[in-house]
Design an enzyme around this catalytic site. Structure first.
Site, PDB file in Angstrom:
ATOM      1  N   TYR A  44       0.852  -1.190   0.000  1.00 27.78           N
ATOM      2  CA  TYR A  44       0.000   0.000   0.000  1.00 27.78           C
ATOM      3  C   TYR A  44       0.891   1.244   0.000  1.00 27.78           C
ATOM      4  CZ  TYR A  44      -3.742  -3.230   1.505  1.00 27.78           C
ATOM      5  OH  TYR A  44      -4.649  -4.267   1.612  1.00 27.78           O
ATOM      6  N   PRO A 192     -15.531  -5.129   2.044  1.00 29.22           N
ATOM      7  CA  PRO A 192     -16.814  -5.672   2.485  1.00 29.22           C
ATOM      8  C   PRO A 192     -18.014  -4.882   1.970  1.00 29.22           C
ATOM      9  CG  PRO A 192     -15.769  -4.487   4.275  1.00 29.22           C
ATOM     10  CD  PRO A 192     -14.748  -4.580   3.180  1.00 29.22           C
ATOM     11  N   LEU A 198     -22.115  -1.117  -2.023  1.00 30.43           N
ATOM     12  CA  LEU A 198     -23.088  -1.567  -1.030  1.00 30.43           C
ATOM     13  C   LEU A 198     -23.412  -0.492   0.006  1.00 30.43           C
ATOM     14  CD1 LEU A 198     -21.809  -5.225  -0.585  1.00 30.43           C
ATOM     15  CD2 LEU A 198     -24.040  -4.512  -1.493  1.00 30.43           C
TER      16      LEU A 198
END
Length: 304
Positions: A44, A192, A198
């Site tokens: 990262y 997630p 989502l």
């Protein structure tokens, strides 16, 4: 909380650059909400995320032992010897926080076998340089190999970090979930919230899609077509969210950490303080069996 968003931005990344004061605010919001585990990686931003995380935790007044920190070794084009050679970089970047969980970032690309990688990780545990060993993006077969090799050293395979969410449930059919439960391995769900799909925000305002980094759109399949296809699931999430006085994203997270029992934990990211605060509150939501089952059934009709 996943920390890839602290990677520093730049071409080919999922996230724009975040100034350190903003990182500090995000970390503080996460801590205030009860989040105590932070996951980063060497890959990262070539260590930038690790350094930003450590700085943010320190500025929040945290000391070693107050939180759990996990990171990952990048295997691409490297041998297992690199695991031990680069652990000093990990500990330097994360100082003063120790490496509680060190993970192999992917099951492919290394010039050494999985067994050799696990032996190197075991050496680090024995030397007290890391506390536990995990993997990421490993198949069921690779999990079994890693677990078996670590067992020779009396060390458990702590976790496998893979994508799991209401729009990505491959663990149920590729043997990963079954293997995790059989061997007592925790599955750590990354993205997630499917990189924002989502949360319902993109469905409510599709014009936001064009503002997302191209790699994020490409790798997660965010498009006008995918928003239309998944709209029924978002509508159901919204109904349940209204009943719980929660957000759509909170219900999606609550489903994830409920549906699979103790086997799955989630690592939501946060690019703004209120994202971290919102994610933390998902831990306070209790969904009924009817809610979780209805969402599970509906998600199978929109997954492609």
């Amino acid at each position: 909380m996943g920390c890839s968003q602290f990677s520093g931005g730049g071409a080919g990344t999922f996230w724009p650059a975040l100034p350190q004061p903003e990182v500090d605010a995000i970390i503080k919001a996460a801590l205030d909400g009860g989040i105590s585990w932070f996951d980063t990686a060497e890959g990262y931003g070539a260590g930038r995320s690790e350094r930003s995380l450590a700085a943010g935790l320190s500025r929040a007044g945290k000391t070693p032992g107050d939180v759990t920190v996990s990171t990952k070794w990048t295997p691409l084009g490297r041998t297992a010897r690199s695991i031990e050679r680069t652990i000093g970089d990990r500990t330097t970047n994360l100082a003063p926080f120790p490496v509680d969980l060190h993970q192999i970032h992917t099951g492919y690309g290394s010039l050494s076998s999985i067994r050799a990688q696990m032996r190197a990780m075991a050496h680090l545990v024995d030397a007290g340089q890391i506390r536990s060993v995990g993997v990421s993006n490993f198949s069921a077969r690779q999990m079994k190999i890693a677990h078996k090799e670590l067992a020779k050293h009396g060390i458990p395979l702590a976790g496998n970090q893979v994508q799991i969410n209401l729009l990505h449930r491959k663990i149920e059919t590729n043997g990963v979930l079954e293997t995790a439960r059989e061997l007592g391995i925790t599955l750590i769900a990354y993205v997630p919230l499917r990189s924002g799909m989502l949360t319902g925000k993109l469905h409510a305002n599709p014009s936001l899609v064009a503002t997302l980094p191209r790699m994020r759109r490409t790798m997660t399949g965010i498009s006008a077509e995918s928003l239309d296809r998944t709209a029924p699931l978002i509508d159901e999430l919204r109904k349940i969210a209204d009943a719980h006085q929660a957000t759509i994203g909170q219900i999606a997270l609550a489903w994830l950490i409920t549906y699979y029992g103790d086997t799955v934990v989630a690592t939501p990211g946060a690019s703004k303080p209120h994202h971290a605060e919102e994610a933390a509150k998902a831990m306070q939501i209790t969904l009924s069996d009817e809610d979780t089952g209805r969402l599970a059934d509906l998600s199978t009709t929109v997954i492609r």
